[in-house]
Design a protein around this motif. Structure first.
Motif: not given
Ligand SMILES: Nc1nc2c(c(=O)[nH]1)N[C@H]1C(S)=C(S)[C@@H](COP(=O)(O)OP(=O)(O)OC[C@H]3O[C@@H](n4cnc5c(N)ncnc54)[C@H](O)[C@@H]3O)O[C@H]1N2
Ligand code: MOO
Ligand SMILES: [Mg+2]
Length: 400
Positions: A254-258, A179-187
């Motif tokens: 959101g605008k960054a929810d790609y 499994v790959a567990v990936v966080s996304t987000g600039d914050e």
């Protein structure tokens, strides 16, 4: 938007073949056998003495003999010793192999000894003697070649003992996914980092990795920033190298929810986006051949709930682990008006043979501090407003 039940069905329709692997016996608890376990010897493998005492012949006892000449002592772990003549006995210990020349053990509690000029004698006071008394007879439990544990059984502590007894230092089990567990987000920053005022530490991926590791599921954490180019560049490699991709954040409006757009552009088949539930409404799920992609809404309680309720049970089912199907009794009336399935955070106690669930009031799906008081979620299905005290609901405990 689809219902909780439809979402679950779609996920469970994804049925990859993860195959088998060999694991060390010491690391096998909880795993599912992909082989039957066969008796390599009889169980027990010899006439096993079950009480410390003296070994005699039943024939002698039946003839009326009560005094036996002690001709030796046999301990566990020694080759069996015979008595050669009528009226002789052996002292013998629990776990020793009984020789074919004897067929009864009389416990030390029922024997008195006397040292005479011609040696040591045993007087027997047990009057309820029968053939094979205090003997665990060879093959009486199972015989060589018999299946002791079926393929498909989940290995528990007792099954480890069986596997050890038949000499399996390694065991063939169903493979668990990578499994790959990936966080996304600039914050997001690492747990060990000091965040700026506008940043937070990565709690979502950390809890998921910890949960997977506890279950022996190989996983690795990754991070992607909210940039389309970065997502497009990195996601294909992650998909190639893993059986399951778990993503957190970036799936709402959101605008960054790609993520939904990018995943589809990479050929990941969208199976659903948005579920009629709270929390976790923006949950996205897709497939890429045999691979599954879970994209959890970023709010911590949403990620946690979707992981516990949808993802873990699915991994377990694919790996052959039985679903516990736990339930809990709601301890007070609960009102929830929106026509959504509600995953209510509860604390539980176990009383009178019941798992009792009391709602824990929090500040919504971003309030992770409240998790300190929470033991799990109960599922309140859509289509009603008042959920009654005393009613029973599916229960998803945290920490599994
Ligand atoms: N206009 C709308 N806005 C939002 C909606 C909506 O329907 N319309 N849905 C809300 C709901 S419900 C949720 S849940 C969130 C889902 O958001 P995303 O999946 O897009 O996640 P992000 O925007 O990236 O982050 C949301 C929140 O979660 C925190 N987060 C994200 N990843 C982590 C992590 N690894 N560890 C800890 N915390 C994390 C992030 O910082 C944000 O605070 O959208 C609502 N908005
Ligand atoms: O549905 Mo969101 O997942 O409540 O925060
Ligand atoms: Mg968002």
């Amino acid at each position: 938007m689809i219902s909780v039940e439809e979402a679950r069905n779609i996920i469970h329709a994804q049925a990859p073949e993860w195959g088998e692997e060999r694991v060390l016996l010491h690391e096998s608890i909880g795993r599912v056998l992909a082989q039957p376990v066969v008796a390599d010897r009889d169980f027990p493998p010899f006439h096993r003495v079950t009480m410390d005492g003296v070994a005699i012949r039943y024939e002698d006892f039946k003839r009326g003999e009560r005094n036996f000449k002690v001709v030796g002592t046999q301990y566990a772990g020694e080759e069996s010793r015979a008595v050669s003549n009528p009226g002789e006995c052996l002292e013998i210990m629990t776990g020793a192999m009984l020789d074919a020349s004897c067929d009864v053990i009389v416990r030390y509690e029922d024997v008195t000894f006397e040292d005479k000029s011609d040696g040591k004698w045993a007087h027997i006071s047990d009057e309820e003697v029968f053939r094979f008394k205090n003997v665990h007879q060879q093959g009486s439990d199972q015989q060589t070649g018999e299946v002791l544990v079926e393929s498909g059984a989940q290995i528990h502590t007792g099954i480890v003992a069986i596997l050890a007894t038949v000499g399996q230092e390694q065991v063939t089990v169903r493979r668990l996914p990578k499994v790959a567990v990936v966080s996304t987000g600039d914050e997001l920053v690492e747990v060990g980092d000091t965040p700026q005022a506008y940043q937070i530490r990565k709690s979502n991926v950390t809890m998921i990795v910890a949960s997977l590791m506890r279950q022996g599921i190989a996983c690795q954490a990754f991070h992607l920033n909210d940039r389309v180019e970065e997502l497009v560049r990195e996601l294909p490699g992650l998909l190639e190298a893993h059986d399951v991709l778990l993503l957190s954040g970036g799936v709402s409006k959101g605008k960054a929810d790609y993520l939904p757009e990018v995943l589809e552009s990479l050929g990941v088949q969208k199976e659903f986006h948005r579920v009629a539930q709270r929390p976790g409404k923006p949950f996205w799920f897709g497939s890429y051949g045999e691979k599954a992609v879970f994209a959890f809404p970023g709010n911590p309680i949403s990620t946690l709930m979707c992981f516990q309720v949808y993802c873990l049970p699915w991994i377990h089912q694919q790996a052959g682990v039985p679903n516990l199907g736990l339930t809990a009794v709601l301890m007070e009336n609960f009102v929830f008006k929106p026509d959504l399935g509600y995953f209510l955070q509860v604390s539980v106690s176990h009383e009178g043979g019941q798992c009792r669930a009391t709602p824990v009031q929090g500040n919504g799906s971003g309030d992770l501090a409240t998790l300190a008081k929470v033991d799990g979620f109960i599922y309140l299905p859509a289509g009603q407003m008042v959920y009654g005290k005393g009613d029973v609901f599916p229960y998803y405990p945290l920490g599994l």
